[in-house]
Enzyme design. Structure first.
Site, PDB file in Angstrom:
ATOM      1  CD1 TRP A 127       5.631   1.925   6.671  1.00 49.47           C
ATOM      2  CD2 TRP A 127       6.317   1.690   8.791  1.00 49.47           C
ATOM      3  NE1 TRP A 127       4.567   1.441   7.397  1.00 49.47           N
ATOM      4  CE2 TRP A 127       4.964   1.295   8.707  1.00 49.47           C
ATOM      5  CE3 TRP A 127       6.965   1.627  10.030  1.00 49.47           C
ATOM      6  CZ2 TRP A 127       4.249   0.836   9.814  1.00 49.47           C
ATOM      7  CZ3 TRP A 127       6.251   1.168  11.119  1.00 49.47           C
ATOM      8  CH2 TRP A 127       4.915   0.781  11.009  1.00 49.47           C
ATOM      9  CG  ASP A 208      11.435  -2.079  10.765  1.00 48.06           C
ATOM     10  OD1 ASP A 208      11.025  -3.248  10.939  1.00 48.06           O
ATOM     11  OD2 ASP A 208      10.660  -1.103  10.611  1.00 48.06           O
ATOM     12  CB  ALA A 210       8.720  -5.616   8.508  1.00 51.43           C
ATOM     13  CE  LYS A 243       3.891  -6.183   6.861  1.00 53.69           C
ATOM     14  NZ  LYS A 243       3.170  -5.064   6.426  1.00 53.69           N
TER      15      LYS A 243
HETATM   16  C1  LMR Z   1       2.721  -0.972   5.032  1.00 57.22           C
HETATM   17  O1  LMR Z   1       3.739  -0.276   4.983  1.00 57.22           O
HETATM   18  O2  LMR Z   1       1.804  -0.906   4.199  1.00 57.22           O
HETATM   19  C2  LMR Z   1       2.587  -1.973   6.138  1.00 57.22           C
HETATM   20  O3  LMR Z   1       3.729  -2.005   6.920  1.00 57.22           O
HETATM   21  C3  LMR Z   1       1.350  -1.797   6.921  1.00 57.22           C
HETATM   22  C4  LMR Z   1       1.403  -0.615   7.826  1.00 57.22           C
HETATM   23  O4  LMR Z   1       1.141  -0.799   9.019  1.00 57.22           O
HETATM   24  O5  LMR Z   1       1.660   0.493   7.358  1.00 57.22           O
END
Ligand code: LMR
Length: 394
Positions: A127, A208, A210, A243
């Site tokens: 991410w 992590d 999520a 989520k």
């Molecule tokens: C994403 O990866 O789209 C989500 O986790 C929202 C974000 O905050 O980036």
């Protein structure tokens, strides 16, 4: 003073939200930011959340501060949901945070405080905000191989070889389930190997998580997290309710620090509270209270689980439909990985140019690395996307 500021790079995922809004085409399709959308393109408030909020509105008679770590009942409920009985409760220090991102940020700060020279091993890719926060905090990042561009699955040999380079005092950041951005995840047996490596190297896992409940189910999605937490002496877990409870803007998350040594819990707990106080003082309460009410009430919990299952099955159905349609249109099985991936995202595995072509010609928005939010599709838009993918020659 402010004239010394430099413009900061826009967050690539969030920049897409605005670009999509500004696009006047009615046929546009948003596969950008990770938000669940139903067949009508809406991100609904979950039924159990609405009911809990209603009850809360009726029953709540004060807005006085909670504790610096939030309401302990929230921590208990979330620890139960994520860890079940994998580790003794008295080994877990936990603090509520503003969303999962808040938990990630606090975890990195805790690591930096405990060991400023720690290297943080992150999957390549991960991410993007993981990297952005680590860089902002001045922490050393070591990427480990993760995604096989050929198969669009996990490059497990590469991952293991790179993780073996970690040492005691380093941190290995893992996605507990539903890897973001690829959608590719280790198998159960592969997680066992990851655990062996963690034990051999002595590196500390930071998980992590999520998207619990978006992949194979609430327990299945927490299985790797539970196994890891039970197998290593220390572990950090950053959890998000954004989520799986659909409460994105309420900023509801939890950071857990687990030490097998029960005597360490007091110090860990005090440190988490201290870090909260330094950064924002008390964590947001509304979302945490709603989550606690849902998890503690048998009927609300059952209703929430059923709705989460609907969401999960919708995404799985869209994955299958997309993989099938692409097989028919392309006459090949090369998109079969889309049905194997889990969670909201899949990395299509194409160039930024092709991603741009999809946007310019077809009004299809995905992140530049070709991450698609599967939940942004519906049964009508799947064939449109499939035709566009084949048309631009992916
Ligand atoms: C994403 O990866 O789209 C989500 O986790 C929202 C974000 O905050 O980036």
């Amino acid at each position: 003073m402010f004239e010394t500021l430099k413009a900061q790079p826009a967050d690539k995922i969030l920049a897409l939200v605005q670009a999509y809004r500004d696009d006047p085409r009615e046929t546009k399709i948003d596969l950008g930011v990770g938000v669940y959308k139903d067949a009508n393109g809406l991100t609904p408030v979950m039924r159990a959340v609405k009911t809990a909020e209603h009850r809360l509105w009726e029953a709540q008679d004060t807005k006085v501060y909670t504790g610096l770590a939030g309401d302990p009942a929230f921590a208990d409920a979330m620890i139960g949901l994520i860890l079940s009985d994998a580790v003794p409760r008295e080994t877990v220090a936990a603090a509520a945070t503003p969303g999962g991102t808040g938990a990630v940020r606090q975890a990195f700060e805790l690591i930096r405080m405990a060991r400023p020279e720690a290297r943080v091993f992150v999957s390549d890719p991960t991410w993007p905000n993981h990297l952005s926060i680590l860089s902002y905090l001045g922490m050393e990042v070591v990427p480990y191989r993760y995604f096989d561009e050929e198969t669009r699955g996990v490059d497990f040999d590469g991952m293991c070889a790179d993780l073996r380079k970690a040492r005691a005092g380093d941190v290995v950041l893992l996605h507990g389930c539903c890897h973001n951005p690829t959608g590719a995840n280790p198998t159960d047996a592969e997680w066992d190997t990851v655990i062996e490596i963690l034990r051999e190297t002595g590196a500390l896992p930071m998980i992590d998580i999520a998207y619990q409940g978006f992949g194979d189910g609430l327990d299945a999605d927490a299985a790797a997290t539970r196994k890891i937490a039970a197998a290593v002496p220390e572990c950090l877990i950053a959890a998000s309710c954004s989520k799986n409870f659909g409460i994105y803007r309420e900023r509801t998350g939890l950071l857990m620090a687990i030490s097998a040594e029960p005597a360490a819990r007091g110090l860990n707990q005090g440190t988490l509270a201290f870090l909260n106080r330094q950064n924002f003082s008390f964590p947001p309460d509304h979302g945490a209270r709603v989550v606690t009410m849902i998890l503690q009430d048998e009927a609300l919990r059952a209703g929430w689980k059923a709705e989460l299952e609907e969401v999960r099955n919708t995404m799985l159905g869209l994955r299958r439909q997309l993989a099938d349609t692409l097989r028919d249109l392309s006459g090949s099985d090369r998109f079969g990985f889309l049905a194997q991936h889990r969670g909201m995202f899949s990395r299509l595995g194409t160039t930024p140019d092709k991603v741009e072509e999809l946007r310019a010609k077809h009004g299809i928005y995905m992140v530049g690395d070709s991450r698609m939010n599967i939940a942004g599709l519906n049964s009508q838009t799947v064939p449109i996307l499939a035709r566009a993918i084949v048309e631009v020659g992916i």
